[in-house]
Design a protein around this motif. Structure first.
Motif, PDB file in Angstrom:
ATOM      1  N   GLU A  76       3.041   2.139   6.384  1.00 25.30           N
ATOM      2  CA  GLU A  76       3.541   1.120   5.459  1.00 25.30           C
ATOM      3  C   GLU A  76       2.394   0.631   4.591  1.00 25.30           C
ATOM      4  OE1 GLU A  76       7.048  -1.348   7.462  1.00 25.30           O
ATOM      5  OE2 GLU A  76       5.312  -1.102   8.777  1.00 25.30           O
ATOM      6  N   VAL A  77       2.665   0.562   3.304  1.00 29.63           N
ATOM      7  CA  VAL A  77       1.673   0.090   2.342  1.00 29.63           C
ATOM      8  C   VAL A  77       2.240  -1.115   1.623  1.00 29.63           C
ATOM      9  CG1 VAL A  77       0.401   0.671   0.234  1.00 29.63           C
ATOM     10  CG2 VAL A  77       0.719   2.415   2.003  1.00 29.63           C
ATOM     11  N   SER A  78       1.472  -2.184   1.571  1.00 30.24           N
ATOM     12  CA  SER A  78       1.938  -3.373   0.842  1.00 30.24           C
ATOM     13  C   SER A  78       0.753  -4.029   0.148  1.00 30.24           C
ATOM     14  CB  SER A  78       2.590  -4.362   1.813  1.00 30.24           C
ATOM     15  OG  SER A  78       1.667  -4.720   2.813  1.00 30.24           O
ATOM     16  N   LEU A  79       1.064  -4.864  -0.830  1.00 29.13           N
ATOM     17  CA  LEU A  79      -0.013  -5.568  -1.529  1.00 29.13           C
ATOM     18  C   LEU A  79      -0.673  -6.547  -0.568  1.00 29.13           C
ATOM     19  CD1 LEU A  79       1.867  -6.122  -4.877  1.00 29.13           C
ATOM     20  CD2 LEU A  79      -0.252  -4.826  -4.608  1.00 29.13           C
ATOM     21  N   ARG A  80      -1.956  -6.708  -0.724  1.00 29.63           N
ATOM     22  CA  ARG A  80      -2.667  -7.650   0.138  1.00 29.63           C
ATOM     23  C   ARG A  80      -2.194  -9.070  -0.127  1.00 29.63           C
ATOM     24  NH1 ARG A  80      -8.878  -7.302   0.084  1.00 29.63           N
ATOM     25  NH2 ARG A  80      -9.234  -5.121  -0.389  1.00 29.63           N
ATOM     26  N   PRO A  81      -2.269  -9.932   0.896  1.00 26.71           N
ATOM     27  CA  PRO A  81      -1.923 -11.340   0.656  1.00 26.71           C
ATOM     28  C   PRO A  81      -2.794 -11.876  -0.481  1.00 26.71           C
ATOM     29  CG  PRO A  81      -2.335 -10.923   2.998  1.00 26.71           C
ATOM     30  CD  PRO A  81      -2.727  -9.680   2.264  1.00 26.71           C
ATOM     31  N   GLY A  82      -2.200 -12.650  -1.344  1.00 25.83           N
ATOM     32  CA  GLY A  82      -2.983 -13.220  -2.448  1.00 25.83           C
ATOM     33  C   GLY A  82      -2.897 -12.404  -3.726  1.00 25.83           C
ATOM     34  N   PRO A  91      -7.159   0.394  -1.519  1.00 27.04           N
ATOM     35  CA  PRO A  91      -7.651  -0.748  -0.732  1.00 27.04           C
ATOM     36  C   PRO A  91      -8.118  -1.934  -1.583  1.00 27.04           C
ATOM     37  CG  PRO A  91      -8.545   1.324   0.089  1.00 27.04           C
ATOM     38  CD  PRO A  91      -7.864   1.636  -1.211  1.00 27.04           C
ATOM     39  N   VAL A  92      -8.309  -1.725  -2.886  1.00 22.98           N
ATOM     40  CA  VAL A  92      -8.687  -2.847  -3.756  1.00 22.98           C
ATOM     41  C   VAL A  92      -7.576  -3.892  -3.787  1.00 22.98           C
ATOM     42  CG1 VAL A  92      -9.251  -3.508  -6.140  1.00 22.98           C
ATOM     43  CG2 VAL A  92     -10.206  -1.420  -5.166  1.00 22.98           C
ATOM     44  N   ILE A  93      -6.321  -3.437  -3.757  1.00 21.37           N
ATOM     45  CA  ILE A  93      -5.211  -4.388  -3.843  1.00 21.37           C
ATOM     46  C   ILE A  93      -4.186  -4.246  -2.716  1.00 21.37           C
ATOM     47  CG2 ILE A  93      -5.265  -4.864  -6.321  1.00 21.37           C
ATOM     48  CD1 ILE A  93      -3.159  -2.665  -6.698  1.00 21.37           C
ATOM     49  N   GLU A  94      -4.287  -3.160  -1.940  1.00 22.18           N
ATOM     50  CA  GLU A  94      -3.235  -2.909  -0.959  1.00 22.18           C
ATOM     51  C   GLU A  94      -3.785  -2.825   0.464  1.00 22.18           C
ATOM     52  OE1 GLU A  94      -0.014  -0.280  -3.522  1.00 22.18           O
ATOM     53  OE2 GLU A  94      -1.826   0.703  -2.810  1.00 22.18           O
ATOM     54  N   GLN A  95      -2.904  -3.122   1.438  1.00 25.82           N
ATOM     55  CA  GLN A  95      -3.230  -2.913   2.843  1.00 25.82           C
ATOM     56  C   GLN A  95      -2.280  -1.853   3.382  1.00 25.82           C
ATOM     57  OE1 GLN A  95      -2.666  -6.836   4.383  1.00 25.82           O
ATOM     58  NE2 GLN A  95      -0.452  -6.820   4.057  1.00 25.82           N
ATOM     59  N   SER A  96      -2.705  -1.158   4.424  1.00 23.66           N
ATOM     60  CA  SER A  96      -1.859  -0.104   4.975  1.00 23.66           C
ATOM     61  C   SER A  96      -1.886  -0.174   6.489  1.00 23.66           C
ATOM     62  CB  SER A  96      -2.367   1.263   4.494  1.00 23.66           C
ATOM     63  OG  SER A  96      -3.714   1.428   4.867  1.00 23.66           O
ATOM     64  N   ARG A 141       8.092  -9.399  -0.070  1.00 26.93           N
ATOM     65  CA  ARG A 141       6.998  -8.576  -0.600  1.00 26.93           C
ATOM     66  C   ARG A 141       7.505  -7.137  -0.670  1.00 26.93           C
ATOM     67  NH1 ARG A 141       2.695 -11.112  -2.678  1.00 26.93           N
ATOM     68  NH2 ARG A 141       1.096  -9.786  -1.770  1.00 26.93           N
ATOM     69  N   ALA A 142       7.301  -6.499  -1.806  1.00 30.64           N
ATOM     70  CA  ALA A 142       7.705  -5.097  -1.965  1.00 30.64           C
ATOM     71  C   ALA A 142       6.548  -4.195  -1.549  1.00 30.64           C
ATOM     72  CB  ALA A 142       8.100  -4.828  -3.409  1.00 30.64           C
ATOM     73  N   GLY A 143       6.876  -3.018  -1.067  1.00 27.29           N
ATOM     74  CA  GLY A 143       5.828  -2.079  -0.667  1.00 27.29           C
ATOM     75  C   GLY A 143       6.374  -0.673  -0.630  1.00 27.29           C
ATOM     76  N   LYS A 144       5.653   0.193   0.030  1.00 27.42           N
ATOM     77  CA  LYS A 144       6.071   1.584   0.142  1.00 27.42           C
ATOM     78  C   LYS A 144       5.966   2.016   1.588  1.00 27.42           C
ATOM     79  CE  LYS A 144       4.237   3.032  -4.299  1.00 27.42           C
ATOM     80  NZ  LYS A 144       3.004   3.482  -4.909  1.00 27.42           N
TER      81      LYS A 144
END
Lengths: 224, 84
Positions: B8-14, B71-76, B39-42
């Motif tokens: 699962e990949v989603s935007l980081r908090p913030g 990783p600049v904007i997303e967490q996995s 929160r939307a993700g992939k």
């Protein structure tokens, strides 16, 4: 004579606009397919706009692993000029050659419109012949153009004078109105607006000519 | 062994999530009340041939960080959903 490489990925679509702009400024160009691994003979490298590798996954995410990107890394590390326009900017951020990332526009709309940008720094190869504060009309054409970065990166960008251009009226939610940034050396620049589409008054603006002339290291020819 | 993995990949908090915000704004019109923090993700599913679950998970997490996310904007997050 300045000889410019225009890198073409499967899905690039602004390479001819870039080529036309480069030629109109008196330089020569070659299209360089993304599988090429050698850029050493060129005086400057442009990553044009489009949808490299279909923008699958994320814009630039797969292009970043194209063989040519190792050559771009090497070329950039040698201090020579590299410019990413729109999708090219996205590729450069994914490749880690420029800080930050480009996200979907605020409002989730594809934007295709003129924009006004202000020169923030003339330390970069793209703006070295322009004046800080100068305003330029350059069109934008993107869905994922909202520049984002964390607080530390933003502070570093400001402190190192790496913000190259800012929008005067933020169209897409970019952090701090950022339209373009450069690396710390100033030789790698990325921007979302399309200077290559602003090279003729007939088409609405020729303000992009000053930027591209600066980038390819030639003085601006007098308009015919 | 073959392990079925879910990443699962989603935007980081913030990090602003205009897609998630737009989905959330649409919910009242459908009669959904009280749903927040959308929160939307992939999500990605694939299979990994590995000696152990831990090895499969480590490979998947490495892939998630190097390619599937920025990783600049997303967490996995990678996890094993099935072993065979």
């Amino acid at each position: 004579m300045s000889h410019v490489a225009i890198v073409v990925f499967p899905g690039s679509n602004c390479e001819y606009d870039a080529a036309n702009a480069v030629e109109s400024l008196g330089a020569t160009f070659e299209f360089v397919w993304h599988t090429s691994a050698d850029l050493s003979k060129f005086d400057a490298v442009i990553l044009p706009g489009g949808f490299a590798h279909g923008d699958y996954l994320r814009p630039g995410a797969i292009a970043r692993f194209s063989p040519v990107m190792s050559a771009v890394q090497e070329y950039a590390a040698s201090g020579r000029p590299v410019l990413g326009i729109c999708n090219g900017f996205q590729v450069l951020t994914e490749a880690g050659l420029l800080p930050g990332a480009l996200q979907k526009n605020r409002g989730l709309t594809f934007l295709c419109q003129p924009s006004t940008v202000r020169v923030v720094s003339n330390r970069s190869v793209l703006t070295r012949t322009t004046a800080v504060g100068e305003e330029l009309s350059i069109p934008i054409n993107h869905f994922s153009g909202s520049y984002t970065c964390d607080d530390d990166t933003l502070s570093a960008l400001v402190a190192n004078d790496q913000i190259v251009l800012r929008y005067t009226a933020n169209p897409n939610g970019s952090r701090d109105d950022i339209a373009g940034v450069c690396n710390s050396a100033g030789n790698v620049v990325g921007l979302m607006p399309h200077p290559e589409r602003a090279t003729s008054a007939l088409l609405g603006s020729e303000d992009g000519r000053a930027l591209l002339a600066s980038f390819i290291g030639l003085s601006l020819p007098q308009a015919a | 062994m073959k392990f079925s993995v879910l990443v699962e990949v989603s935007l980081r908090p913030g990090i602003a999530d205009p897609e998630g915000a737009t989905i959330e704004r649409a919910l009242p019109a459908l009669g959904f009340e009280g749903i927040t923090a959308m929160r939307a993700g992939k999500a990605f599913r694939f299979e990994v041939e590995a000696a152990s679950a831990a090895d499969a998970e480590a490979q998947a997490q490495s892939l998630a960080e190097r390619l599937l996310s920025n990783p600049v904007i997303e967490q996995s997050h990678a996890r094993i959903v099935e072993a065979s």
